[in-house]
Design a protein around this motif. Structure first.
Motif, PDB file in Angstrom:
ATOM      1  N   LEU A   1      -0.701 -10.001   5.106  1.00  0.00           N
ATOM      2  CA  LEU A   1      -1.432  -8.996   4.329  1.00  0.00           C
ATOM      3  C   LEU A   1      -2.911  -9.364   4.353  1.00  0.00           C
ATOM      4  N   TYR A   2      -3.723  -8.476   4.893  1.00  0.00           N
ATOM      5  CA  TYR A   2      -5.164  -8.709   4.967  1.00  0.00           C
ATOM      6  C   TYR A   2      -5.854  -7.745   4.012  1.00  0.00           C
ATOM      7  N   LEU A   3      -6.506  -8.318   2.989  1.00  0.00           N
ATOM      8  CA  LEU A   3      -7.111  -7.522   1.916  1.00  0.00           C
ATOM      9  C   LEU A   3      -8.626  -7.554   2.031  1.00  0.00           C
TER      10      LEU A   3
ATOM     11  N   VAL B   1       3.434  -2.108   0.451  1.00  0.00           N
ATOM     12  CA  VAL B   1       3.445  -3.517   0.868  1.00  0.00           C
ATOM     13  C   VAL B   1       4.612  -4.238   0.187  1.00  0.00           C
ATOM     14  N   PHE B   2       4.847  -3.892  -1.061  1.00  0.00           N
ATOM     15  CA  PHE B   2       5.971  -4.480  -1.810  1.00  0.00           C
ATOM     16  C   PHE B   2       7.295  -4.186  -1.083  1.00  0.00           C
TER      17      PHE B   2
ATOM     18  N   LEU C   1       5.249 -13.546   2.230  1.00  0.00           N
ATOM     19  CA  LEU C   1       4.074 -12.749   2.611  1.00  0.00           C
ATOM     20  C   LEU C   1       2.844 -13.647   2.552  1.00  0.00           C
ATOM     21  N   ASN C   2       2.209 -13.852   3.700  1.00  0.00           N
ATOM     22  CA  ASN C   2       0.978 -14.648   3.742  1.00  0.00           C
ATOM     23  C   ASN C   2      -0.223 -13.716   3.667  1.00  0.00           C
ATOM     24  N   THR C   3      -1.196 -14.086   2.830  1.00  0.00           N
ATOM     25  CA  THR C   3      -2.320 -13.170   2.615  1.00  0.00           C
ATOM     26  C   THR C   3      -3.657 -13.855   2.908  1.00  0.00           C
TER      27      THR C   3
END
Ligand code: NAD
Length: 526
Positions: free
Chosen positions: A316-318, A298-299, A419-421
């Motif tokens: 990014l969906y965690l 992801v980085f 990056l939106n999470t």
């Protein structure tokens, strides 16, 4: 500090002039930006500006409307010649182009870093991608097969025959100033077309250097140079190419905004078009993911190329169970980033390509603050840039309050390292968010559970053109067809069946009997 870099207006730095000279571009005051068998260009002068130092690398002479017209005529003539060269002979030319590119891999890779701003390993990687697709097209040149179809009529055969298509125009984006042209040229040449390239106005030197290498091979083989011509220029040259009835296929790579105009224009004259437009790519991290692989991926996806790949990770969906752990590890990697000269092998983060791109970044940050998003890290320029005139910005992680994927912050592509999470509770929710945006280029899930994999790649899974498992969103090999769905444009380039777009197909029914029956038993007897 950047070795040999100097501010604008004090002559070309040694670092820049060494790279340009190694590629046959030695006088940079006025470089010819048009090639159709001969080098020319008497249109407006266009500047190439180094994103790292701000120095003007060269002034390029672009195409006038008359020169574009002449270049298109030469391209048509070149096609008429080239279509009758047997495909395996065309493959042999591609093999020689591959050798010539390989011999300049380092130099051309360095020019990509110098002019576009991506780090050297990625610049060289772009040239390698061109080499790889040439290899692929050499093979293809002996395998572009048609088919024999069973006819319902006795003594008849039906053939599906691929023939060369005509003139192919390639309009390319700034962020892959070498590879995108490579994908197109290799397939177009193998298919027997003549290709004309209108590159991004901010990376003209890469296109000139590539065209010098390719034309060298063509000329040595007695092939018209206009088989691989070049017209540099801005929007006006681009629209004139797109509108021209002399262009049979427009292969466009760029933003959704321009792609929409290009698509409509080509369709309105019933030309063929391939659209490779913006992405808005998500990574989904499941609770059973191997975080030692997922976090660095992801980085790279979000920070690599300073967030300026069409496949960059933007969402990014965690899963709730690993969200804190993942974010903690990712923040550590972000904290380790030091901006620097993209030509220095230790650098991971180069500059944004232009000052305008820096503006896009700041507007997005401003908007994130307005909607009360948490800025976890980044959100501004560096206090001390490697060189003050360089376009360096801090890679940013944000947590917007709303997870509604139709909100602008989620639904548009911001071409910057942001990056939106968001946190999810079950896979269906994450797939829903993944699919809820207009774009459909790349996507990635991290899991070790086969059931998740099945869902992700199946009919209720990701609707993107690239659907990865334990592989990041960013970067692709040439062997598979590359492209995206929905507002990414549905185009496919490079491997797979992409070559079939570069030919014209004919269904040929051949009657070798003594009767002439009609299909479906239709009778028309007098
Ligand atoms: P852009 O749309 O601004 O420019 C692309 C090309 O279009 C340039 O050559 C430009 O000169 C030309 N152009 C501009 N206006 C035109 C017009 N009216 N008619 C014809 N041509 C015109 O894109 P960009 O900023 O250079 O590149 C970034 C964008 O490209 C991003 O959206 C990125 O996602 C996308 N991209 C997509 C892929 C893919 O394969 N899907 C690959 C690389 C980049």
């Amino acid at each position: 500090a950047l070795r040999g870099a100097r501010p604008v207006g004090r002559g070309l730095s040694t670092r820049a002039s060494d790279i340009l000279t190694s590629l046959g571009i030695s006088s940079t005051a006025e470089v010819s930006g048009v090639y159709d068998g001969k080098w020319g260009g008497s249109g407006e002068l266009m500047q190439s500006i180094c994103p790292t130092t701000g120095e003007v690398l060269a002034r390029v002479k672009t195409a006038t409307p008359q020169e574009l017209h002449e270049a298109l005529e030469k391209t048509r003539e070149a096609y008429v010649f080239f279509r009758n060269i047997p495909a395996p002979r065309r493959g042999e030319l591609l093999r020689q182009i591959r050798e010539a590119l390989g011999a300049k891999r380092e130099e051309l890779g360095a020019l990509v870093s110098l002019e576009m701003g991506k780090i050297k390993t990625e610049g060289v990687g772009e040239v390698q991608e061109f080499v790889d697709i040439c290899d692929y097209a050499v093979g293809l040149s002996r395998m572009m097969n048609g088919r024999v179809v069973a006819s319902e009529r006795p003594g008849h055969s039906i053939l599906e025959v691929p023939n060369p298509l005509g003139v192919v125009a390639v309009l390319s984006a700034f962020n892959f100033p070498v590879a995108v042209y490579g994908w197109n040229l290799a397939l177009s040449m193998a298919a027997g077309n003549a290709t004309i390239w209108k590159p991004s106005p901010t990376t003209p030197l890469c296109s000139i250097a590539v065209t010098k290498i390719v034309s060298g091979v063509l000329e040595r083989n007695g092939i018209p140079g206009a088989v691989a011509g070049l017209v540099t220029g801005g929007k006006d040259v681009g629209s004139a190419v797109v509108e021209s009835k002399d262009v049979d296929l427009v292969s466009f790579t760029g933003s959704e905004h321009v792609g929409r105009i290009v698509g409509k224009t080509v369709m309105s004259r019933f030309g063929k078009v391939i659209l490779e437009l913006g992405g808005n790519n998500a990574s989904v991290i499941m609770p059973d993911a191997d975080l030692s692989l997922a976090v660095p991926a992801v980085f790279f996806g979000a920070v690599g190329t300073a967030g300026q790949r069409c496949t960059s990770t933007r969402r990014l969906y965690l899963h709730r169970q690993i969200a804190d752990e993942f974010m903690g590890r990712l923040k550590k990697l972000y904290a380790s980033v030091v901006p620097g000269d993209p030509l220095d092998s230790a650098t991971l983060l180069g500059p944004m390509h232009t000052k305008d791109a820096v503006g896009v970044y700041h507007n997005a940050i401003k908007h994130l603050k307005e909607i009360d998003a948490e800025i976890v890290t980044g959100g501004k320029n560096y206090d001390q840039s490697p060189l003050d005139a360089g376009n360096f910005v801090q890679p940013t992680i944000a947590i917007p309050k709303s997870v509604n994927p139709t909100d602008q912050i989620w639904s548009t592509e911001t071409f910057a390292p942001i990056l939106n999470t968001a946190v999810f509770d079950d896979l269906e929710e994450a797939i829903g968010w993944n699919n809820a945006v207009p774009q459909g280029l790349s996507s990635s899930i991290w899991t070790r559970d086969l059931r998740n994999v099945g869902k992700w790649i199946g009919p209720s899974g990701s609707d993107a053109g690239i659907v990865n498992v334990n592989v990041g969103t960013s970067g692709a090999e040439i062997g598979a067809a590359f492209g995206g769905n929905k507002s990414t444009g549905w185009g496919r380039e490079s491997g797979g069946d992409a070559w079939k777009e570069y030919v014209r197909w004919s269904a040929c029914t051949i009657n070798f009997s003594d009767a002439a029956p009609l299909a479906q038993g239709v009778s028309f007897a007098t």
